[in-house]
Scaffold this motif. Structure first.
Motif, PDB file in Angstrom:
ATOM      1  N   PHE A  20       0.805  -1.209   0.000  1.00  0.00           N
ATOM      2  CA  PHE A  20       0.000   0.000   0.000  1.00  0.00           C
ATOM      3  C   PHE A  20       0.836   1.257   0.000  1.00  0.00           C
ATOM      4  O   PHE A  20       0.445   2.299  -0.505  1.00  0.00           O
ATOM      5  N   THR A  21       2.025   1.165   0.578  1.00  0.00           N
ATOM      6  CA  THR A  21       2.834   2.375   0.691  1.00  0.00           C
ATOM      7  C   THR A  21       3.472   2.762  -0.644  1.00  0.00           C
ATOM      8  O   THR A  21       3.727   3.923  -0.887  1.00  0.00           O
ATOM      9  N   ALA A  23       1.943   2.189  -3.480  1.00  0.00           N
ATOM     10  CA  ALA A  23       0.848   2.403  -4.428  1.00  0.00           C
ATOM     11  C   ALA A  23       0.917   3.820  -4.971  1.00  0.00           C
ATOM     12  O   ALA A  23       1.094   4.766  -4.224  1.00  0.00           O
ATOM     13  N   GLU A  53      -6.176   6.742  -9.316  1.00  0.00           N
ATOM     14  CA  GLU A  53      -7.404   6.156  -8.772  1.00  0.00           C
ATOM     15  C   GLU A  53      -7.541   4.694  -9.210  1.00  0.00           C
ATOM     16  O   GLU A  53      -7.898   3.827  -8.418  1.00  0.00           O
ATOM     17  N   GLU A  96     -21.218   7.900  -7.029  1.00  0.00           N
ATOM     18  CA  GLU A  96     -20.416   8.594  -6.020  1.00  0.00           C
ATOM     19  C   GLU A  96     -20.795   8.080  -4.643  1.00  0.00           C
ATOM     20  O   GLU A  96     -21.970   8.036  -4.299  1.00  0.00           O
ATOM     21  N   ARG A 106      -9.983   2.789   4.669  1.00  0.00           N
ATOM     22  CA  ARG A 106     -10.639   4.078   4.935  1.00  0.00           C
ATOM     23  C   ARG A 106      -9.801   4.944   5.855  1.00  0.00           C
ATOM     24  O   ARG A 106      -9.738   6.161   5.702  1.00  0.00           O
ATOM     25  N   SER A 107      -9.152   4.308   6.832  1.00  0.00           N
ATOM     26  CA  SER A 107      -8.375   5.104   7.783  1.00  0.00           C
ATOM     27  C   SER A 107      -7.175   5.762   7.105  1.00  0.00           C
ATOM     28  O   SER A 107      -6.584   6.697   7.643  1.00  0.00           O
ATOM     29  N   LEU A 108      -6.809   5.292   5.913  1.00  0.00           N
ATOM     30  CA  LEU A 108      -5.716   5.920   5.164  1.00  0.00           C
ATOM     31  C   LEU A 108      -6.218   7.070   4.289  1.00  0.00           C
ATOM     32  O   LEU A 108      -5.438   7.758   3.647  1.00  0.00           O
ATOM     33  N   GLY A 109      -7.528   7.253   4.245  1.00  0.00           N
ATOM     34  CA  GLY A 109      -8.076   8.353   3.448  1.00  0.00           C
ATOM     35  C   GLY A 109      -8.665   7.905   2.121  1.00  0.00           C
ATOM     36  O   GLY A 109      -9.163   8.710   1.341  1.00  0.00           O
ATOM     37  N   PHE A 110      -8.621   6.576   1.876  1.00  0.00           N
ATOM     38  CA  PHE A 110      -9.241   6.050   0.654  1.00  0.00           C
ATOM     39  C   PHE A 110     -10.629   5.514   0.975  1.00  0.00           C
ATOM     40  O   PHE A 110     -11.085   5.604   2.112  1.00  0.00           O
ATOM     41  N   ALA A 112     -13.605   6.401  -0.326  1.00  0.00           N
ATOM     42  CA  ALA A 112     -14.705   7.367  -0.296  1.00  0.00           C
ATOM     43  C   ALA A 112     -15.725   7.080  -1.397  1.00  0.00           C
ATOM     44  O   ALA A 112     -16.732   7.762  -1.511  1.00  0.00           O
ATOM     45  N   MET A 114     -15.247   7.518  -4.531  1.00  0.00           N
ATOM     46  CA  MET A 114     -15.162   8.588  -5.540  1.00  0.00           C
ATOM     47  C   MET A 114     -14.133   8.277  -6.615  1.00  0.00           C
ATOM     48  O   MET A 114     -13.891   9.100  -7.493  1.00  0.00           O
ATOM     49  N   GLY A 115     -13.516   7.105  -6.524  1.00  0.00           N
ATOM     50  CA  GLY A 115     -12.438   6.781  -7.461  1.00  0.00           C
ATOM     51  C   GLY A 115     -12.915   6.622  -8.893  1.00  0.00           C
ATOM     52  O   GLY A 115     -12.438   7.309  -9.798  1.00  0.00           O
TER      53      GLY A 115
ATOM     54  N   ASP B  31      -9.774  15.515   3.925  1.00  0.00           N
ATOM     55  CA  ASP B  31      -8.951  14.378   4.346  1.00  0.00           C
ATOM     56  C   ASP B  31      -9.209  13.126   3.527  1.00  0.00           C
ATOM     57  O   ASP B  31      -8.424  12.180   3.579  1.00  0.00           O
ATOM     58  N   LEU B  33      -8.964  11.297   0.280  1.00  0.00           N
ATOM     59  CA  LEU B  33      -8.045  11.568  -0.829  1.00  0.00           C
ATOM     60  C   LEU B  33      -8.731  11.698  -2.185  1.00  0.00           C
ATOM     61  O   LEU B  33      -8.337  12.514  -3.005  1.00  0.00           O
ATOM     62  N   SER B  34      -9.768  10.903  -2.425  1.00  0.00           N
ATOM     63  CA  SER B  34     -10.459  11.001  -3.713  1.00  0.00           C
ATOM     64  C   SER B  34     -11.240  12.309  -3.836  1.00  0.00           C
ATOM     65  O   SER B  34     -11.397  12.840  -4.935  1.00  0.00           O
ATOM     66  N   MET B  50      -4.409  14.439   7.427  1.00  0.00           N
ATOM     67  CA  MET B  50      -3.831  13.143   7.041  1.00  0.00           C
ATOM     68  C   MET B  50      -2.326  13.310   6.909  1.00  0.00           C
ATOM     69  O   MET B  50      -1.850  14.336   6.435  1.00  0.00           O
ATOM     70  N   ASN B  52      -0.132  10.282   6.104  1.00  0.00           N
ATOM     71  CA  ASN B  52       0.523   9.068   5.614  1.00  0.00           C
ATOM     72  C   ASN B  52       1.149   9.302   4.236  1.00  0.00           C
ATOM     73  O   ASN B  52       0.975  10.343   3.616  1.00  0.00           O
ATOM     74  N   ILE B  53       1.850   8.289   3.771  1.00  0.00           N
ATOM     75  CA  ILE B  53       2.629   8.384   2.536  1.00  0.00           C
ATOM     76  C   ILE B  53       1.781   8.745   1.306  1.00  0.00           C
ATOM     77  O   ILE B  53       2.238   9.414   0.392  1.00  0.00           O
TER      78      ILE B  53
END
Ligand SMILES: Nc1ncnc2c1ncn2[C@@H]1O[C@H](COP(=O)(O)OP(=O)(O)O)[C@@H](O)[C@H]1O
Ligand SMILES: [Mg+2]
Lengths: 144, 108
Positions: A20-21, A23, A53, A96, A106-110, A112, A114-115, B31, B33-34, B50, B52-53
């Motif tokens: 994931f890092t 990516a 995305e 959406e 989700r905790s990484l900010g993905f 949502a 919306m991709g 926060d 990302l999308s 946020m 992280n990387i």
């Protein structure tokens, strides 16, 4: 714009499904390549975001895959191919906010949802070819 | 204003400043990302908590002028080196996102 391009340029990437890092590496590399080719910043931005995305989706939802970017004198084409679980309902996936992403993602900010809508928003052409249990191929095009 | 000029403002602090002469054109707060990739504009200052990387990748691809970490948030692990090498400006603001945006708004 790319002047006098004799043949389309093709870039090929493997997208690691476990990492994931890292990516986004393919998308960042594509951004660099397009900049070196002198392509305009707005086109680069659209291509990079759409590809990122898709790349993230391959990591989150499909255990990785392969990406191909074809730069011709009228467009940049992005083909993302995976052998993941496939998308059972594409119409629903395109909405959406729809997401099956797990909490750790989700905790990484993905996650949502919306991709896929972003991929559509930033490209002039997008086609999803997906078979449950076989995999997904997404083709996108950004015209100059 | 430029990112370097903002870094010199009271309450803001530079974390990485590889492209300090970059001009800030607007502000986006978020926060997820999308959402940021879908809504932020090139040259925006992106305010987030946020760290992280993936923040570095999103900032690079969305072509924002800088990332501003609100609430004094610090970057995770080696993200600082990654941001530096990718030419991403990162600032910290020792205040919440709202106050950070207000401080920016009065200067843009
Ligand atoms: N390559 C893929 N393989 C399998 N499923 C996918 C793939 N890409 C997207 N999906 C499905 O479509 C949904 C919506 O995707 P997206 O809009 O990118 O939102 P998110 O990734 O935030 O969940 C995902 O949650 C997932 O169920
Ligand atoms: Mg997604």
């Amino acid at each position: 714009m790319v002047n006098y391009m004799a043949e389309p340029l093709v870039f090929h990437f493997e997208v690691d499904g476990d990492n994931f890092t890292s990516a986004g590496q393919a998308s960042v590399q594509v951004k660099k390549n397009l900049r070196e080719l002198g392509i305009d910043p707005e086109t680069i931005r659209r291509v990079s975001i759409a590809m990122y995305e898709g790349e993230i989706n391959m990591v989150i939802h499909a255990h990785g895959g392969v990406a191909e970017v074809i730069v011709s004198d009228e467009s940049v084409e992005i083909i993302l191919k995976d052998t993941g679980p496939g998308i059972p309902n594409i119409e629903q996936a395109m909405q959406e906010g729809f997401s099956t992403a797990p909490d750790n993602v989700r905790s990484l900010g993905f996650g949502a949802g919306m991709g896929l809508p972003n991929m559509k928003r930033y490209t002039d052409y997008m086609h999803i070819d997906s078979v449950v249990g076989v995999g997904t191929t997404i083709t996108m095009k950004v015209n100059y | 204003m430029t990112v370097s000029e903002l870094a010199a403002v009271q309450g803001f602090e530079a974390v990485t400043l590889p492209d300090g002469e970059r001009k800030i054109g607007g502000v986006y707060i978020g926060d997820l990302l999308s959402w940021v990739m879908g809504r932020a504009k090139a040259d925006d200052a992106w305010i987030t908590i946020m760290s992280n990387i993936n923040v570095a990748a999103v900032a690079a691809l969305a072509d924002v002028a800088c990332v501003i970490l609100a609430e004094g948030v610090e970057l995770d692990g080696t993200v600082k080196e990654t941001a530096e090498s990718k030419g991403i400006n990162v600032l910290t603001a020792h205040m919440p996102a709202y106050e950070t945006a207000m401080a920016l708004a009065s200067r843009l």
